[in-house]
Design a protein around this motif. Structure first.
Motif, PDB file in Angstrom:
ATOM      1  N   VAL A  61       0.853  -1.191   0.000  1.00 33.65           N
ATOM      2  CA  VAL A  61       0.000   0.000   0.000  1.00 33.65           C
ATOM      3  C   VAL A  61       0.886   1.237   0.000  1.00 33.65           C
ATOM      4  O   VAL A  61       2.113   1.135   0.156  1.00 33.65           O
ATOM      5  CB  VAL A  61      -0.971   0.000   1.210  1.00 33.65           C
ATOM      6  N   LEU A  62       0.272   2.413  -0.185  1.00 37.24           N
ATOM      7  CA  LEU A  62       1.087   3.603  -0.454  1.00 37.24           C
ATOM      8  C   LEU A  62       1.940   4.064   0.715  1.00 37.24           C
ATOM      9  O   LEU A  62       2.847   4.881   0.534  1.00 37.24           O
ATOM     10  CB  LEU A  62       0.207   4.738  -0.987  1.00 37.24           C
ATOM     11  N   THR A  63       1.661   3.538   1.906  1.00 41.69           N
ATOM     12  CA  THR A  63       2.500   3.917   3.054  1.00 41.69           C
ATOM     13  C   THR A  63       3.718   3.001   3.201  1.00 41.69           C
ATOM     14  O   THR A  63       4.569   3.237   4.053  1.00 41.69           O
ATOM     15  CB  THR A  63       1.669   3.892   4.356  1.00 41.69           C
TER      16      THR A  63
ATOM     17  N   PHE B 154      -1.277  -1.084  -4.173  1.00 41.69           N
ATOM     18  CA  PHE B 154      -2.711  -0.803  -4.039  1.00 41.69           C
ATOM     19  C   PHE B 154      -2.919   0.716  -4.101  1.00 41.69           C
ATOM     20  O   PHE B 154      -3.305   1.366  -3.140  1.00 41.69           O
ATOM     21  CB  PHE B 154      -3.177  -1.382  -2.694  1.00 41.69           C
ATOM     22  N   ALA B 155      -2.606   1.305  -5.254  1.00 45.56           N
ATOM     23  CA  ALA B 155      -2.699   2.755  -5.460  1.00 45.56           C
ATOM     24  C   ALA B 155      -2.345   3.017  -6.911  1.00 45.56           C
ATOM     25  O   ALA B 155      -1.636   2.213  -7.537  1.00 45.56           O
ATOM     26  CB  ALA B 155      -1.711   3.503  -4.566  1.00 45.56           C
ATOM     27  N   VAL B 156      -2.806   4.140  -7.427  1.00 45.69           N
ATOM     28  CA  VAL B 156      -2.353   4.527  -8.765  1.00 45.69           C
ATOM     29  C   VAL B 156      -0.983   5.200  -8.672  1.00 45.69           C
ATOM     30  O   VAL B 156      -0.120   4.992  -9.522  1.00 45.69           O
ATOM     31  CB  VAL B 156      -3.398   5.410  -9.485  1.00 45.69           C
ATOM     32  N   GLY B 157      -0.760   5.995  -7.617  1.00 48.37           N
ATOM     33  CA  GLY B 157       0.541   6.637  -7.418  1.00 48.37           C
ATOM     34  C   GLY B 157       1.546   5.592  -6.957  1.00 48.37           C
ATOM     35  O   GLY B 157       1.198   4.666  -6.227  1.00 48.37           O
ATOM     36  N   TYR B 158       2.790   5.741  -7.384  1.00 48.09           N
ATOM     37  CA  TYR B 158       3.789   4.729  -7.007  1.00 48.09           C
ATOM     38  C   TYR B 158       5.111   5.380  -6.601  1.00 48.09           C
ATOM     39  O   TYR B 158       6.174   4.778  -6.735  1.00 48.09           O
ATOM     40  CB  TYR B 158       3.974   3.699  -8.119  1.00 48.09           C
TER      41      TYR B 158
ATOM     42  N   VAL C  35      -9.412   2.393 -12.345  1.00 46.09           N
ATOM     43  CA  VAL C  35     -10.532   1.984 -11.489  1.00 46.09           C
ATOM     44  C   VAL C  35     -10.867   3.019 -10.414  1.00 46.09           C
ATOM     45  O   VAL C  35     -11.949   2.965  -9.836  1.00 46.09           O
ATOM     46  CB  VAL C  35     -10.258   0.606 -10.836  1.00 46.09           C
ATOM     47  N   LEU C  36      -9.950   3.937 -10.143  1.00 48.19           N
ATOM     48  CA  LEU C  36     -10.217   4.938  -9.102  1.00 48.19           C
ATOM     49  C   LEU C  36     -10.357   6.350  -9.660  1.00 48.19           C
ATOM     50  O   LEU C  36     -10.503   7.317  -8.919  1.00 48.19           O
ATOM     51  CB  LEU C  36      -9.114   4.893  -8.023  1.00 48.19           C
ATOM     52  N   THR C  37     -10.327   6.461 -10.982  1.00 49.16           N
ATOM     53  CA  THR C  37     -10.322   7.792 -11.607  1.00 49.16           C
ATOM     54  C   THR C  37     -11.551   8.618 -11.209  1.00 49.16           C
ATOM     55  O   THR C  37     -11.427   9.770 -10.750  1.00 49.16           O
ATOM     56  CB  THR C  37     -10.276   7.647 -13.147  1.00 49.16           C
TER      57      THR C  37
ATOM     58  N   GLY D 164      -3.703  14.805  -5.067  1.00 47.66           N
ATOM     59  CA  GLY D 164      -2.610  14.035  -5.691  1.00 47.66           C
ATOM     60  C   GLY D 164      -1.688  13.460  -4.625  1.00 47.66           C
ATOM     61  O   GLY D 164      -1.948  12.393  -4.067  1.00 47.66           O
ATOM     62  N   ARG D 165      -0.605  14.183  -4.351  1.00 53.20           N
ATOM     63  CA  ARG D 165       0.315  13.790  -3.287  1.00 53.20           C
ATOM     64  C   ARG D 165       0.681  15.042  -2.500  1.00 53.20           C
ATOM     65  O   ARG D 165       0.911  16.113  -3.081  1.00 53.20           O
ATOM     66  CB  ARG D 165       1.583  13.160  -3.870  1.00 53.20           C
ATOM     67  N   GLY D 166       0.785  14.892  -1.179  1.00 51.11           N
ATOM     68  CA  GLY D 166       1.052  16.031  -0.302  1.00 51.11           C
ATOM     69  C   GLY D 166       2.268  16.849  -0.684  1.00 51.11           C
ATOM     70  O   GLY D 166       2.209  18.089  -0.737  1.00 51.11           O
TER      71      GLY D 166
ATOM     72  N   PRO E 296      -8.748  12.868   5.237  1.00 52.75           N
ATOM     73  CA  PRO E 296      -7.666  11.914   5.536  1.00 52.75           C
ATOM     74  C   PRO E 296      -7.317  10.983   4.377  1.00 52.75           C
ATOM     75  O   PRO E 296      -7.440   9.757   4.510  1.00 52.75           O
ATOM     76  CB  PRO E 296      -8.230  11.159   6.740  1.00 52.75           C
ATOM     77  N   HIS E 297      -6.906  11.503   3.254  1.00 46.33           N
ATOM     78  CA  HIS E 297      -6.455  10.727   2.086  1.00 46.33           C
ATOM     79  C   HIS E 297      -7.491   9.656   1.703  1.00 46.33           C
ATOM     80  O   HIS E 297      -7.207   8.454   1.762  1.00 46.33           O
ATOM     81  CB  HIS E 297      -5.081  10.087   2.350  1.00 46.33           C
ATOM     82  N   ILE E 298      -8.674  10.132   1.295  1.00 46.54           N
ATOM     83  CA  ILE E 298      -9.762   9.204   0.959  1.00 46.54           C
ATOM     84  C   ILE E 298     -10.199   9.356  -0.496  1.00 46.54           C
ATOM     85  O   ILE E 298     -11.334   9.032  -0.849  1.00 46.54           O
ATOM     86  CB  ILE E 298     -10.982   9.394   1.899  1.00 46.54           C
TER      87      ILE E 298
ATOM     88  N   ALA F  32     -12.510  -2.619  -6.635  1.00 47.59           N
ATOM     89  CA  ALA F  32     -11.874  -2.820  -7.953  1.00 47.59           C
ATOM     90  C   ALA F  32     -10.352  -2.770  -7.834  1.00 47.59           C
ATOM     91  O   ALA F  32      -9.640  -3.473  -8.568  1.00 47.59           O
ATOM     92  CB  ALA F  32     -12.378  -1.755  -8.927  1.00 47.59           C
ATOM     93  N   MET F  33      -9.843  -1.972  -6.931  1.00 48.19           N
ATOM     94  CA  MET F  33      -8.385  -1.917  -6.709  1.00 48.19           C
ATOM     95  C   MET F  33      -7.877  -3.255  -6.154  1.00 48.19           C
ATOM     96  O   MET F  33      -6.819  -3.749  -6.554  1.00 48.19           O
ATOM     97  CB  MET F  33      -8.033  -0.772  -5.754  1.00 48.19           C
ATOM     98  N   VAL F  34      -8.646  -3.834  -5.219  1.00 49.16           N
ATOM     99  CA  VAL F  34      -8.281  -5.149  -4.673  1.00 49.16           C
ATOM    100  C   VAL F  34      -8.236  -6.176  -5.804  1.00 49.16           C
ATOM    101  O   VAL F  34      -7.264  -6.923  -5.954  1.00 49.16           O
ATOM    102  CB  VAL F  34      -9.297  -5.595  -3.591  1.00 49.16           C
TER     103      VAL F  34
END
Ligand code: GLV
Length: 326
Positions: free
Chosen positions: A53-55, A76-80, A101-103, A238-240, A285-287, A297-299
């Motif tokens: 996951v992204l963390t 489990f994220a579009v950002g990598y 799937v999360l667009t 996007g990203r902080g 909170p990053h939702i 769909a991400m899963v």
């Protein structure tokens, strides 16, 4: 012995059934908070796949600890930006993400922030809950209209385009800036390409959708904020680290921009000092992708990518397809 997959966080439905059905052994962290760094390093050895996951920071140390059996990292994220893709490629490890799937879910949330910040939704809710609403007033909680205004998109990719399309529906003019022009997205959204300075100076609402890279880190810094209009609203799903958060707190406090809506932060879950005290910022909170549909769909996509790779087929959304050709 069945090949095993490390899943670093408890996932929503449909969970890991697809991995089990493919005959894989699944070791899933059972807490909502993801695995800590030490546990990740201790648990990755000998795995054939990692569902991250992204963390999770997936770097040389993690890939070394994994050893030679690791074939795929499914993020489990579009950002990598949490993954050293080059380090994985050098080891012949496939990396996948979850685009598409999360667009729409993320674009909806950008708009939720845009409207909440411009129409002062949270302030109004708080006023009522404090028991301070004494009735309708002609000048109470005046906000900014969106219709006829200019929506700026930094990063007109899939999510940026979905935000732009919604802007057209709200009767907005849409402009954008990318590293290179996206003619296809221009055709679909009607967005007009401008330079970064023009984007900053003329956007009434500016929504950030660039990936986080060394080039885009702090793209919105004190100098960029100074170019924006005092009436502008800034939105970040996007990203902080796209924003210098300390500089943003100063700009919001001094009303050098009108408001902001933030779903992501520089040092999640910590916030820059002073941010929570401001009433002209909406904080989430990053939702961005957190709908039942998108997360499900991400899963599915992560599991499908793992199964395909381990069965010697092409994963659906590889980030380093050059590994597959080897
Ligand atoms: C969420 O932030 C994602 O990149 O999917």
């Amino acid at each position: 012995m069945p090949r095993s997959v490390l899943v670093t966080a408890l996932l929503p439905e449909p969970g890991t059934a697809r991995l089990l059905a493919a005959g894989l052994q699944v070791n899933q962290h059972q807490l909502a908070a993801p695995l800590g760094r030490d546990e990740l390093l201790a648990g990755i050895g000998g795995r054939a796949a990692l569902l991250s996951v992204l963390t999770d920071r997936i770097d040389d140390a993690v890939l070394d600890a994994a050893g030679p059996d690791l074939r795929v990292v499914a993020n489990f994220a579009v950002g990598y930006d949490n993954i050293d893709v080059a380090a994985a490629t050098a080891r012949g490890i496939v990396v996948t993400n979850t685009p598409d799937v999360l667009t729409e879910a993320t674009a909806d949330l950008a708009w939720a922030l845009l409207l909440a910040a411009s129409r002062r939704v949270i302030e109004g809710d708080a006023l009522i809950r404090r028991g301070e609403w004494t009735g309708w007033r002609p000048s109470q909680l005046l906000g900014a209209a969106v219709q006829g205004r200019t929506l700026g998109i930094l990063g007109l990719g899939k999510i940026g385009s979905a935000v732009a399309r919604r802007g057209t529906g709200f009767g907005m003019r849409v402009i954008y800036h990318n590293r290179s022009r996206n003619f296809r997205a221009e055709g679909v959204t009607g967005a007009r390409y401008v330079g970064l300075d023009e984007l900053l100076e003329t956007s009434d609402f500016l929504s950030l959708h660039s990936p986080l890279t060394p080039e885009t880190r702090h793209v919105i810094d004190a100098a960029a904020l100074a170019r924006m209009q005092p009436t502008a609203v800034l939105v970040n799903t996007g990203r902080g680290p796209l924003i210098d958060e300390v500089a943003l707190v100063d700009a919001l406090r001094d009303r050098r921009i009108a408001a902001a809506g933030l779903d992501v932060f520089e040092q999640e879950p910590a916030l820059a000092p002073g941010l929570v005290e401001l009433d002209n910022v909406v904080l989430l909170p990053h939702i961005g992708s957190a709908t039942t549909e998108a997360r499900g769909a991400m899963v599915e996509l992560c599991c499908a990518n793992i199964v395909a790779t381990l069965e010697g087929r092409r994963p659906l959304t590889p980030l380093n397809p050059e590994v597959l050709a080897r």
